[in-house]
Design a protein around this motif. Structure first.
Motif, PDB file in Angstrom:
ATOM      1  N   SER A 327       0.914  -1.142  -0.139  1.00 37.70           N
ATOM      2  CA  SER A 327      -0.067   0.219  -0.135  1.00 37.70           C
ATOM      3  C   SER A 327       0.910   1.182   0.088  1.00 37.70           C
ATOM      4  CB  SER A 327      -0.864  -0.041   1.394  1.00 37.70           C
ATOM      5  OG  SER A 327      -0.996   1.294   1.712  1.00 37.70           O
TER       6      SER A 327
ATOM      7  N   ILE B  32      -3.170  -3.693   3.615  1.00 42.63           N
ATOM      8  CA  ILE B  32      -3.993  -3.449   2.765  1.00 42.63           C
ATOM      9  C   ILE B  32      -5.373  -4.181   3.229  1.00 42.63           C
ATOM     10  CG2 ILE B  32      -4.866  -3.962   0.310  1.00 42.63           C
ATOM     11  CD1 ILE B  32      -1.974  -4.365  -0.311  1.00 42.63           C
ATOM     12  N   ARG B  35     -12.238  -4.227   2.656  1.00 42.24           N
ATOM     13  CA  ARG B  35     -13.431  -3.658   3.009  1.00 42.24           C
ATOM     14  C   ARG B  35     -14.475  -4.123   2.157  1.00 42.24           C
ATOM     15  NH1 ARG B  35     -10.526   1.222   3.620  1.00 42.24           N
ATOM     16  NH2 ARG B  35     -10.054   1.684   6.014  1.00 42.24           N
ATOM     17  N   ARG B  43     -19.224   3.617   5.342  1.00 39.94           N
ATOM     18  CA  ARG B  43     -18.201   4.659   5.811  1.00 39.94           C
ATOM     19  C   ARG B  43     -18.286   5.929   5.129  1.00 39.94           C
ATOM     20  NH1 ARG B  43     -12.121   4.624   5.841  1.00 39.94           N
ATOM     21  NH2 ARG B  43     -12.181   4.676   3.548  1.00 39.94           N
ATOM     22  N   ARG B  47     -19.411   9.862   6.689  1.00 38.15           N
ATOM     23  CA  ARG B  47     -18.516  10.822   6.373  1.00 38.15           C
ATOM     24  C   ARG B  47     -19.165  12.208   5.769  1.00 38.15           C
ATOM     25  NH1 ARG B  47     -12.291   9.028   5.282  1.00 38.15           N
ATOM     26  NH2 ARG B  47     -12.436   7.720   7.386  1.00 38.15           N
ATOM     27  N   ALA B 315     -38.295  17.844   3.991  1.00 42.99           N
ATOM     28  CA  ALA B 315     -38.118  17.807   2.555  1.00 42.99           C
ATOM     29  C   ALA B 315     -36.520  17.943   2.359  1.00 42.99           C
ATOM     30  CB  ALA B 315     -38.959  18.942   1.714  1.00 42.99           C
ATOM     31  N   LEU B 316     -35.827  18.915   3.174  1.00 46.84           N
ATOM     32  CA  LEU B 316     -34.680  19.332   2.992  1.00 46.84           C
ATOM     33  C   LEU B 316     -33.662  18.174   3.709  1.00 46.84           C
ATOM     34  CD1 LEU B 316     -32.779  21.387   2.100  1.00 46.84           C
ATOM     35  CD2 LEU B 316     -32.784  22.344   4.443  1.00 46.84           C
ATOM     36  N   ASN B 319     -33.877  15.271   1.350  1.00 53.13           N
ATOM     37  CA  ASN B 319     -33.043  15.581  -0.154  1.00 53.13           C
ATOM     38  C   ASN B 319     -31.647  15.397   0.387  1.00 53.13           C
ATOM     39  OD1 ASN B 319     -34.469  15.980  -2.503  1.00 53.13           O
ATOM     40  ND2 ASN B 319     -35.091  17.843  -1.522  1.00 53.13           N
ATOM     41  N   PHE B 320     -31.016  15.658   1.520  1.00 47.20           N
ATOM     42  CA  PHE B 320     -29.932  15.689   1.973  1.00 47.20           C
ATOM     43  C   PHE B 320     -29.213  14.301   2.000  1.00 47.20           C
ATOM     44  CE2 PHE B 320     -29.177  20.259   2.549  1.00 47.20           C
ATOM     45  CZ  PHE B 320     -27.825  20.432   2.136  1.00 47.20           C
ATOM     46  N   ASP B 323     -28.690  12.731  -1.317  1.00 47.90           N
ATOM     47  CA  ASP B 323     -27.622  13.008  -1.773  1.00 47.90           C
ATOM     48  C   ASP B 323     -26.259  12.366  -1.088  1.00 47.90           C
ATOM     49  OD1 ASP B 323     -25.968  14.919  -3.418  1.00 47.90           O
ATOM     50  OD2 ASP B 323     -25.359  15.747  -1.712  1.00 47.90           O
ATOM     51  N   ARG B 326     -26.314   8.823  -2.304  1.00 46.06           N
ATOM     52  CA  ARG B 326     -25.895   8.917  -3.789  1.00 46.06           C
ATOM     53  C   ARG B 326     -24.172   8.954  -3.799  1.00 46.06           C
ATOM     54  NH1 ARG B 326     -28.916  12.233  -7.377  1.00 46.06           N
ATOM     55  NH2 ARG B 326     -28.669  13.578  -5.569  1.00 46.06           N
ATOM     56  N   ARG B 332     -17.744   7.641  -7.503  1.00 38.29           N
ATOM     57  CA  ARG B 332     -17.060   8.086  -9.054  1.00 38.29           C
ATOM     58  C   ARG B 332     -16.900   9.632  -9.130  1.00 38.29           C
ATOM     59  NH1 ARG B 332     -19.668   6.958 -13.975  1.00 38.29           N
ATOM     60  NH2 ARG B 332     -21.278   6.925 -12.508  1.00 38.29           N
ATOM     61  N   GLN B 333     -18.187   9.979  -8.648  1.00 39.31           N
ATOM     62  CA  GLN B 333     -18.124  11.659  -8.919  1.00 39.31           C
ATOM     63  C   GLN B 333     -17.386  12.274  -7.946  1.00 39.31           C
ATOM     64  OE1 GLN B 333     -22.207  13.088  -8.859  1.00 39.31           O
ATOM     65  NE2 GLN B 333     -22.500  12.443 -11.053  1.00 39.31           N
ATOM     66  N   ASN B 334     -16.725  11.838  -6.903  1.00 35.77           N
ATOM     67  CA  ASN B 334     -16.362  12.648  -5.863  1.00 35.77           C
ATOM     68  C   ASN B 334     -15.188  13.538  -5.988  1.00 35.77           C
ATOM     69  OD1 ASN B 334     -18.223  11.568  -4.274  1.00 35.77           O
ATOM     70  ND2 ASN B 334     -17.095  10.419  -2.877  1.00 35.77           N
ATOM     71  N   ARG B 335     -14.337  12.883  -6.988  1.00 34.67           N
ATOM     72  CA  ARG B 335     -13.131  13.791  -7.183  1.00 34.67           C
ATOM     73  C   ARG B 335     -12.897  14.144  -8.692  1.00 34.67           C
ATOM     74  NH1 ARG B 335     -10.739  10.616  -3.789  1.00 34.67           N
ATOM     75  NH2 ARG B 335     -11.234  11.749  -1.871  1.00 34.67           N
ATOM     76  N   VAL B 336     -12.380  15.319  -9.021  1.00 36.31           N
ATOM     77  CA  VAL B 336     -12.041  15.899 -10.272  1.00 36.31           C
ATOM     78  C   VAL B 336     -10.676  15.880 -10.508  1.00 36.31           C
ATOM     79  CG1 VAL B 336     -12.153  17.774 -11.534  1.00 36.31           C
ATOM     80  CG2 VAL B 336     -14.340  17.165 -10.834  1.00 36.31           C
TER      81      VAL B 336
ATOM     82  N   GLN C 129     -15.476  22.659  -7.304  1.00 34.16           N
ATOM     83  CA  GLN C 129     -16.038  21.269  -6.455  1.00 34.16           C
ATOM     84  C   GLN C 129     -15.424  21.600  -5.002  1.00 34.16           C
ATOM     85  OE1 GLN C 129     -15.051  17.442  -7.536  1.00 34.16           O
ATOM     86  NE2 GLN C 129     -16.964  16.862  -6.713  1.00 34.16           N
ATOM     87  N   TYR C 130     -16.141  21.282  -4.133  1.00 31.30           N
ATOM     88  CA  TYR C 130     -15.845  21.481  -2.854  1.00 31.30           C
ATOM     89  C   TYR C 130     -15.296  22.726  -2.161  1.00 31.30           C
ATOM     90  CZ  TYR C 130     -16.414  16.433  -3.210  1.00 31.30           C
ATOM     91  OH  TYR C 130     -17.054  15.324  -3.289  1.00 31.30           O
ATOM     92  N   PHE C 142     -30.923  22.755  -2.529  1.00 35.72           N
ATOM     93  CA  PHE C 142     -31.682  21.570  -1.735  1.00 35.72           C
ATOM     94  C   PHE C 142     -32.758  22.464  -1.208  1.00 35.72           C
ATOM     95  CE2 PHE C 142     -27.971  18.352  -1.835  1.00 35.72           C
ATOM     96  CZ  PHE C 142     -28.815  17.541  -2.658  1.00 35.72           C
ATOM     97  N   SER C 146     -36.822  21.957  -1.705  1.00 36.37           N
ATOM     98  CA  SER C 146     -37.700  21.435  -0.483  1.00 36.37           C
ATOM     99  C   SER C 146     -38.811  22.324  -0.309  1.00 36.37           C
ATOM    100  CB  SER C 146     -36.925  20.998   0.627  1.00 36.37           C
ATOM    101  OG  SER C 146     -35.780  20.386   0.154  1.00 36.37           O
ATOM    102  N   ARG C 391     -28.166  21.355 -10.163  1.00 35.73           N
ATOM    103  CA  ARG C 391     -27.724  19.962  -9.732  1.00 35.73           C
ATOM    104  C   ARG C 391     -27.508  19.175 -10.831  1.00 35.73           C
ATOM    105  NH1 ARG C 391     -25.496  19.700  -5.389  1.00 35.73           N
ATOM    106  NH2 ARG C 391     -25.603  17.387  -5.359  1.00 35.73           N
ATOM    107  N   LEU C 398     -19.296  17.254 -14.012  1.00 36.65           N
ATOM    108  CA  LEU C 398     -18.035  16.646 -12.940  1.00 36.65           C
ATOM    109  C   LEU C 398     -17.935  15.523 -13.743  1.00 36.65           C
ATOM    110  CD1 LEU C 398     -19.338  16.864  -9.276  1.00 36.65           C
ATOM    111  CD2 LEU C 398     -17.427  17.956 -10.465  1.00 36.65           C
ATOM    112  N   MET C 401     -15.797  16.260 -16.900  1.00 35.72           N
ATOM    113  CA  MET C 401     -14.454  16.887 -16.581  1.00 35.72           C
ATOM    114  C   MET C 401     -13.665  15.810 -16.089  1.00 35.72           C
ATOM    115  SD  MET C 401     -14.678  19.836 -17.409  1.00 35.72           S
ATOM    116  CE  MET C 401     -12.962  20.794 -16.949  1.00 35.72           C
ATOM    117  N   ASN C 402     -14.179  14.708 -15.684  1.00 34.07           N
ATOM    118  CA  ASN C 402     -13.244  13.381 -15.322  1.00 34.07           C
ATOM    119  C   ASN C 402     -12.958  12.677 -16.631  1.00 34.07           C
ATOM    120  OD1 ASN C 402     -12.501  13.341 -12.694  1.00 34.07           O
ATOM    121  ND2 ASN C 402     -14.386  12.812 -12.067  1.00 34.07           N
TER     122      ASN C 402
END
Lengths: 391, 338, 507
Positions: A327, B32, B35, B43, B47, B315-316, B319-320, B323, B326, B332-336, C129-130, C142, C146, C391, C398, C401-402
Motif C-alpha cells: 500500500s 491493505i 473492506r 463509511r 462521512r 423535505a430538506l 433530500n440531503f 445526496d 448517492r 465516482r463523482q467525488n473527485r475531479v 467543487q468542494y 436543496f 424542498s 444540480r 463533473l 470533466m473526469n
C-alpha cells in the motif's frame, strides 16, 4: 531466458500498410522500410548512435503525494532521470508503481490537490516554477503526450480533423484552413489512408489502431521535443501494437523528438528503448541500458518481472512474483520489495537501499544484494515456483 | 449439489490457490485492509456531514411528531390534542420564547401554547405535529408503494425484454404522459376523503414511473454481465436470477431513487392538500395547514410559519440524505482530476 | 431520420390514445358535476341541471361518451377540432387557447431565465467543487428543492411586493444593507474566481468595494426615487458587456475580438443617444425590428474585424449588440417608471393577475405593467426549477470533466477556458438538453400551483377549476394539449440528442 522481441509485421507488404502515405513518400518514410530482424538491429544501432548529448528533459528527486481520507498516498518517491535528444527511455512497472503519475507531473496535468516536490526541467528551465501560462504553452508544443486508451482519449463530439487543428491553433496564430492542412499532412504521416476524407470523421468512426495513429499525429503536430507515450499499445490488438510502435519510432525520427515510453510490457521496451527505468512502489529501482537491464538485472524485482513473461520457445514454467505490491499509504520498513523478495535478509527489512551504481557505472540498481544476482547464472531462478522447488 | 454448495466449493478452491501464491503477504501486515462494499458505502455515508446532520434532525422530527400527541390511540406526552377547541388566549400568539434574558428577551420558556393557537383555540403545536405525522406517513407509504411497483415493473421489463418489455414500457409511457399532479389530483379527488393511508397508496400508484425506467436501464446492462451468464449456465431459474443475482446489484440505485421519491411525495402531498385534493378536514396535514392560513400571514404569521418550517425541514433533510446516499453508492463523482 | 420520427410518432399516438382513455374514465367517475347544483336552492336549478347534462352528455354512459369525445378530438387531425363544451356550455377549444397564451407568457420567460442561470451556476460549482461556494449553492439548491411553491409565494407577496412597493415610495438605503450587500457580493466573487488566497482576497475586495460604492451612489443620489441609466453608466456598462462577451467567446489571447466588441459597444452607446426620439412610444414591432437590426450590425462588425478569429468575433459582437440593446431598452423602461408608478398608485410589483385591470398607457408603461405582474410568479418558477438545473449541470459537468478527452485537451495545451467550454460544456450539454426538453414539455401544462397562488388564469388554473367541478371535457382539453406537448418534446429531446452526439445515429 529470452525476451520476446517486438517483431514488426514483416509479412505485411510495406506499401499497403501505410496506404497512400507511403506512396506519397516523404523522405521520412524511406528511412524506415519495414525491416526484418537484422535490419531492425542495424536501425537500432543507428538510432542509438544518433542519441544527442543535449539533455532535453531532466527530472530530479521528484516526489508526488495525494492526500486522501486514509492518509497521504505517496505515489512517487524520489524519481530522477534525464532524457537526451532523440533518446527513447522506457519506464517499466506494475500499475500503481508511479510511472504514469511521474509523467503526468512532467505534463503539469496532476490534480490540484497533488503535492509535488523536486525539479523537472525542460532544456534547463524548471517547469514546476513556471507560471500556469508558460506551462500551458509548453504542453502540446514542446512536450506532447499519447494516452493509453484511444477509445476515450478523443472528444466524441468533434471531428478528428478539428481536434488535430485545435492543437495547432492553440499555439500558433494561423487560419483554420492552414491548420486543417497541417492536420491532413499529419494523418498522412502516421499512415491513415485518405487523410483528407478522414479529417471529417468522428473518433467513433475510426478503429482502435487508427485512433491511436491519430493520437500520435495529434502529439507530433506541433513538432515537439519530447513525446510521453503512456502505455500507447495496451488497449490495442497485438498485431496492431507492433504497427503503432513502428509508427511511433518512425515519427520520432522524423521530428527528432525524444520519447518517454511508459509501459508494463517488457517486450515493448526491449524492442524500442535505449535505456530502461524500472519502478516499484513509487521509486526507481533499476536504471540502465536496455540490454544491461534485460540480460543482467541488478534488482530482484526486475528479475522477477523477466521471469513472468511467457515465451514462445521455452516450455518451462512461468516464474511469477508472489504477493501484491504494498500500500502506498503505509509502506513497509526497508526495501518495499522485501516482503515479496526471495533474496531478502534482515537488512532489507530495515534499510531502504539507494539507487546506486552496480557493476557498471551507468547501470544503477537499488538492492542490497545486487551482487548475488550478478553471481547467479539465471537471475529469474530465484523466483522458482513451489512446484518447481518440490521437483 | 445445490448452487450454494457449488459456489462454496469454488470459493474454497480459489482460496487454496490464493494460499499457494500468497506466500504470506498478509503476514507482513502491509495494511491493505479489505473492506466489503457495504462497509465502504456505510463509511462514505457516515462521512457525509450534511447527510448525517439531516438524518439526526429527521429522526428527531419523526420522534417529536409521533410521541408528542401520540398516534393510533397510543397517548403522547403533550398536554393538548389537535381536535379539541379551547379558549383563544392573546389572539392565539405563541408562548414559545428562546431569546435568553441577558440579551433582553423573556428567557427560555415553552408556555401554554408554544406554537400558539388557531382561530378555534386549538393548540397549534398539536395541530402541527398531527400535520407532520400525516405528511411523514404519506411520504413513506408513497416511497414504499412507488418503489415496489417501480422495481417490479422495471425488473420484469429489463430482464425479459421482448413483448413483456415493450408492453410494460408503453404502459410506463402512458403513465408518464399523464402529468403526475393531474392523475394524483383526480385520484385524490376520488379517494382524498377516504383517509391519508388510501391517499398515500394512490399517490404511490402514480409515482413509480421514473423508478421503473431507472431499474429497467440497470437490468438491461446487468443482465448481460458475466455473473448472470454464469448463474444461467448453472441452471438458475429467472426468478432466482432476478432476485438473487441482479437485484442486489441495484440496491444503490434503488435506495437513492426511493429516498428522492419520498422527498417528492412530501411536496406532492402538500401541493395536493393545498389545492384541496389531498387530506381533508377534520384531519390535517402540513400542506392543508399552510393552505388554510395563507391569508392569515399579515395578522397571525405563526399559523403560516410553523407548518411551512416543518415541510421544509422534512423535505430538506430527506433530500440531503438522498445526496449522501448517492455519494456513498457512487463515489465516482467525488473527485475531479485537476 | 424520417423513419425514426415516423415510428416514434406512431407509437406516441397510441400512447396518447391510451392515456386519454385512462384520464377520461378517471375524471368522469371522479364525481357528478351536478352535485353542487342539486344541493343549491336556486329556483331555476332544474333548467341548469338539464343544461349541464346536455353540455357534458351526462346521460350517456362513460365508455360511449369517451368515444364520442374521441371522435370529436380526432377531428383535430384533419382540422375540424371539436373538443366539446364545458359544463357552462362554452366551447373548450376557445377557453383553452386563451389559457395557453397566458401560460406560455409566464412559463417561457421563467424557463429561459432558469435555464441560463441554473446552467451557469451548475458549471461554476462543478469547476469549484468542494469550495465554500459549492457548498453554499448545494445547500441553497436543496432548500429551493424542498420549498413548497405556495409557501414561498406568500412570503414573496409580503416582502417583494407589499413591503417593496411601500419602500419605493420613500426609498432610503440604510448603511447595514450596504455593508451586507457588499460583503455578500465579495464572497460570491471570491468563490467564483477561486484560486489561491491572494486571488480570492483581491476578488473579494474588488467586488465588495465596487458594490458598496454603487450602493452609496444610489443612496446619495436617491437613485430609486427616479431610476435611470445615465450616459456614464451606459458607457461603462456597454464596455463591461463587450469585455465579458470577449471573455466568454474568445479570451484575450488575441486583441482583435476585443477591439471588435468594443466597436460594437461604441455603436451601441451612439444609438443610446440617437434613438431617444424614435423610442418615445414605439410599437412592439419596431422594438423587435431594432433588436434584429442590432444583431445584424453586431454580426457585421464581427465579420469585418474578426480576421482569423471571425467566428468568435461574430458571436461575441452579436452578444455585445444584444447587451447594448437590452441596456437601451432598460433605460427607457426605467425612465417611464415614475409615471407608471403614479398611475397605479405605487403598486409597481403586483401580487395577483396578469395585468392591472383597465390600465392604459404608452408602450413603456404597458410593458412595465406586464413585467410588474410577471415578476413574482416568474421568481417562484425560477427558484424552483433553477435548483434542478444547477444540480443536473453540476453532476453532468463533473462527470465530463473526469473524462479522458479532457485530459487530452489539456495535454494539447489548450487554455483552461477552451477546455472547459469547448470540451467540457459541449459534452455536458448533451444530457442537459434532454432534461430541458422534457421540462419544457411538462411546463406547458402550466405551473398549476403558481398560477393558482398568483391568480394567473393559465392552463394550470383552467385544469384546477375544471377538476373541481369535475368537468371531463375541460380536463380532457387540457390533457390533450399537455400530453401532446410532453410526447412532442420527448421526441424533440431524442432528436436533439442525435444532433448533439454524433455517436447516436437515429434509425
Amino acid at each position: 531466458m529470452t525476451v520476446p522481441p517486438t517483431t514488426p509485421p514483416d509479412d505485411v507488404p510495406g506499401g499497403s500498410v501505410y496506404g497512400p502515405a507511403a506512396e506519397e513518400a516523404t523522405e521520412l518514410f524511406q528511412i524506415y522500410e519495414p525491416p526484418d530482424g537484422a535490419e531492425l538491429a542495424a536501425a537500432r544501432g543507428k538510432s542509438i548512435s544518433s542519441v544527442g548529448s543535449v539533455e532535453v528533459l531532466k527530472v530530479e528527486d521528484l516526489t508526488v503525494g495525494f492526500p486522501t481520507e486514509d492518509g497521504l498516498v505517496r505515489a512517487v518517491r524520489g524519481v530522477s532521470y534525464s532524457l537526451h535528444e532523440r533518446e527513447v527511455l522506457g519506464i517499466v512497472g506494475e500499475s500503481g508503481s508511479g510511472k504514469s503519475v511521474s509523467s503526468m507531473a512532467v505534463m503539469g496535468l496532476l490534480p490540484k490537490g497533488a503535492r509535488i516536490t523536486g525539479d523537472i526541467s525542460f532544456r534547463g528551465t524548471n517547469i514546476l516554477s513556471m507560471s500556469k501560462q508558460e506551462q500551458r504553452s509548453l504542453r502540446g508544443r514542446k512536450i506532447a503526450m499519447i494516452f493509453q486508451d484511444p477509445m476515450t482519449a478523443m472528444n466524441p463530439v468533434y471531428t478528428v480533423g478539428f481536434q488535430l487543428a485545435e492543437a495547432v491553433l492553440s499555439h500558433e496564430v494561423m487560419s483554420k484552413k492552414a491548420a486543417m492542412a497541417r492536420a491532413e499532412e499529419m494523418l498522412n504521416l502516421v499512415g491513415i489512408p485518405q487523410p483528407k476524407e478522414r479529417l471529417n470523421s468522428y473518433p467513433h468512426e475510426f478503429s482502435g489502431g487508427m485512433r491511436q495513429r491519430a493520437m500520435i499525429a495529434m502529439a507530433v503536430i506541433n513538432n515537439p521535443d519530447v513525446i510521453i507515450a503512456d502505455e500507447p499499445t495496451t488497449a490495442l490488438d497485438v498485431t496492431v501494437q507492433a504497427q503503432i510502435l513502428e509508427k511511433l519510432i518512425e515519427v520520432k525520427d522524423a521530428f527528432n523528438a525524444a520519447i518517454v515510453l511508459i509501459t508494463h510490457d517488457l517486450g515493448v521496451v526491449a524492442g524500442m528503448a535505449h535505456r530502461t527505468l524500472v519502478m516499484y512502489a513509487g521509486r526507481p529501482v533499476e536504471l540502465g541500458k536496455t540490454e544491461d537491464v534485460f540480460y543482467s538485472p541488478r534488482m530482484p524485482y526486475t528479475a522477477g518481472l523477466l521471469g513472468s513473461i511467457p515465451s514462445a520457445g521455452e516450455t518451462g514454467r512461468l516464474r511469477p512474483i508472489t504477493g501484491a505490491p504494498p500500500s502506498l499509504i503505509n509502506l513497509p520498513d526497508g526495501c518495499p520489495f522485501s516482503p515479496r523478495c526471495p533474496l531478502a535478509t534482515d537488512i532489507c527489512r530495515t534499510v531502504e537501499p539507494e539507487l546506486a551504481p552496480t557493476d557498471a557505472p551507468d547501470h544503477l540498481g537499488a538492492c542490497h544484494h545486487w551482487d548475488r544476482l550478478a553471481a547467479a547464472p539465471d537471475p529469474t531462478a530465484f523466483f522458482r515456483t513451489e512446484s518447481e522447488a518440490r521437483r | 449439489m445445490s448452487t450454494e454448495e457449488k459456489a462454496a466449493a469454488a470459493a474454497s478452491a480459489a482460496n487454496g490457490n490464493g494460499n499457494g501464491n500468497g506466500n504470506g503477504t498478509a503476514a507482513q501486515g502491509l495494511s491493505i485492509v479489505a473492506r466489503t462494499q457495504g462497509q465502504l458505502v456505510r463509511r462514505r455515508f457516515f462521512r457525509h456531514r450534511g447527510a448525517m446532520i439531516s438524518l439526526t434532525i429527521l429522526v428527531l422530527v419523526i420522534l417529536l411528531a409521533y410521541t408528542s400527541i401520540g398516534f393510533a390511540g397510543i397517548p403522547g406526552w403533550w398536554i393538548w390534542n389537535y381536535y379539541t377547541p379551547g379558549k383563544v388566549v392573546n389572539r392565539g400568539a405563541p408562548t414559545l420564547s428562546l431569546w435568553p434574558t441577558f440579551l433582553g428577551g423573556d428567557g427560555f420558556a415553552i408556555g401554554e401554547h408554544p406554537f400558539g393557537q388557531d382561530d378555534l383555540g386549538r393548540d397549534y403545536f398539536a395541530l402541527t405535529m398531527r400535520g407532520a405525522q400525516i405528511s411523514i406517513l404519506i411520504a413513506f407509504v408513497v416511497g414504499i408503494v412507488g418503489t415496489l411497483i417501480g422495481v417490479i415493473i422495471g425488473a420484469l421489463a429489463g430482464y425479459y425484454r421482448g413483448w413483456v418489455e415493450s408492453g410494460l414500457m408503453r404502459f410506463t409511457d402512458v403513465m408518464i404522459t399523464i402529468p403526475i399532479l393531474v392523475i394524483a389530483a383526480v385520484l385524490g379527488q376520488k379517494f382524498g376523503g377516504a383517509g391519508p393511508l388510501v391517499l398515500a397508496i394512490v399517490i404511490g400508484l402514480v409515482l413509480w414511473t421514473g423508478l421503473a425506467r431507472l431499474i429497467r436501464g440497470e437490468f438491461l446492462s446487468l443482465r448481460e454481465k458475466e455473473f448472470v451468464e454464469a448463474a444461467r449456465a448453472l441452471g438458475a431459474k429467472p426468478t432466482r436470477i432476478i432476485f438473487r443475482h441482479i437485484l442486489p446489484n441495484t440496491v444503490g440505485v434503488i435506495t437513492v431513487a426511493a429516498t428522492l421519491l419520498i422527498a417528492n411525495a412530501i411536496l406532492l402531498e402538500t401541493a395536493l392538500s393545498f389545492l384541496g385534493f389531498g387530506v381533508r378536514a377534520p384531519d390535517t396535514s402540513l400542506g392543508l395547514l399552510v393552505s388554510t392560513y395563507q391569508n392569515a400571514f399579515a395578522t397571525r404569521p405563526w399559523l403560516f410559519w410553523w407548518p411551512g418550517l416543518f415541510i421544509i425541514t422534512i423535505a430538506l433533510t430527506v433530500n440531503f440524505i438522498g445526496d449522501g446516499l448517492r455519494d456513498a453508492f457512487d463515489p465516482r463523482q467525488n473527485r475531479v482530476r485537476a | 431520420m424520417a423513419p425514426f420520427i415516423i415510428r416514434r410518432l406512431f407509437i406516441s399516438f397510441f400512447v396518447l390514445l391510451g392515456a386519454t382513455f385512462i384520464v377520461y374514465v378517471l375524471v368522469a367517475s371522479a364525481g357528478d358535476p351536478r352535485n353542487a347544483l342539486l344541493e343549491s336552492t336556486d329556483p331555476g336549478k332544474a333548467n341548469k341541471i338539464a343544461a349541464m347534462t346536455r353540455n357534458l352528455s351526462l346521460d350517456v354512459p362513460i365508455i360511449p361518451r369517451y368515444f364520442a369525445w374521441l371522435g370529436g378530438a380526432l377531428g383535430c387531425l384533419i382540422g375540424k377540432c371539436d373538443l366539446g363544451n364545458t359544463a357552462s356550455g362554452a366551447p373548450v377549444s376557445g377557453g383553452l387557447a386563451v389559457a395557453m397564451g397566458s401560460t406560455l407568457r409566464l412559463v417561457v420567460f421563467a424557463l429561459v431565465i432558469a435555464i441560463v442561470v441554473g446552467v451557469s451556476i451548475g458549471m461554476i460549482t462543478a469547476l469549484r467543487q468542494y469550495s465554500g461556494l459549492d457548498y453554499s449553492v448545494t445547500f441553497l439548491a436543496f432548500l429551493f428543492f424542498s420549498l413548497p411553491v405556495f409557501w414561498i409565494a406568500v412570503l414573496m407577496k409580503q416582502f417583494l411586493a407589499i413591503k417593496f412597493n411601500d419602500w419605493l415610495k420613500a426609498p432610503s438605503i440604510p448603511p447595514w444593507v450596504i455593508v451586507v450587500t457588499a460583503v455578500v457580493a465579495g464572497l460570491i466573487a471570491a468563490g467564483v474566481v477561486g484560486g489561491d488566497r491572494r486571488r480570492r482576497l483581491a476578488a473579494f475586495g474588488g467586488a465588495s468595494v465596487a458594490v458598496a460604492l454603487l450602493m452609496i451612489y444610489f443612496a446619495v443620489t436617491d437613485w430609486f426615487a427616479e431610476p435611470r441609466i445615465g450616459p456614464v453608466a451606459m458607457i461603462a456598462m456597454s464596455a463591461i458587456t463587450a469585455v465579458a462577451a470577449t471573455a466568454l467567446f474568445a479570451g484575450f489571447r488575441s486583441r482583435i475580438v476585443l477591439y471588435a466588441t468594443l466597436v460594437t459597444a461604441v455603436v451601441g452607446v451612439i444609438c443610446y443617444f440617437a434613438l431617444d426620439s424614435i423610442l418615445a412610444d414605439p410599437t412592439t414591432l419596431l422594438v423587435v425590428g431594432l433588436l434584429v437590426l442590432a444583431l445584424i450590425v453586431g454580426a457585421g462588425i464581427g465579420a469585418a474585424m474578426g480576421g482569423l478569429y471571425r467566428s468568435q468575433a461574430v458571436k461575441a459582437c452579436m452578444l455585445t449588440a444584444f447587451g447594448c440593446g437590452g441596456l437601451i431598452f432598460a433605460s427607457q423602461l426605467l425612465a417611464a417608471l415614475p409615471a407608471y408608478s403614479a398611475k397605479v398608485n405605487g403598486v409597481v410589483v403586483a401580487t395577483i393577475g396578469a395585468t392591472t385591470p383597465n390600465f392604459s398607457g404608452n408602450f413603456w408603461e404597458t410593458t412595465l405593467d406586464q413585467l410588474g405582474h410577471l415578476l413574482l410568479p416568474t421568481i417562484a418558477i425560477v427558484l424552483i426549477s433553477i435548483a434542478a438545473y444547477t444540480r443536473y449541470t453540476r453532476s453532468s459537468m463533473l462527470e465530463v470533466m473526469n473524462a479522458d478527452y479532457i485530459r487530452t485537451a489539456r495535454a494539447k495545451g489548450l487554455t483552461e477556458r477552451t477546455v472547459v467550454v469547448r470540451h467540457g460544456f459541449r459534452n455536458a450539454l448533451i444530457p442537459i438538453t434532454t432534461i430541458v426538453a422534457l421540462d419544457v414539455g411538462g411546463l406547458i401544462g402550466g405551473a398549476i400551483i403558481t398560477e393558482t397562488v398568483f391568480g394567473w388564469s393559465g392552463m394550470g388554473k383552467y385544469f384546477n377549476d375544471a377538476l373541481k367541478i369535475p368537468d371531463p371535457n375541460a380536463v380532457m382539453g387540457f390533457f390533450l394539449v399537455t400530453g401532446t406537448a410532453i410526447v412532442l418534446f420527448n421526441m424533440i429531446a431524442d432528436i436533439t440528442y442525435g444532433f448533439l452526439d454524433p455517436r447516436i445515429r437515429l434509425s
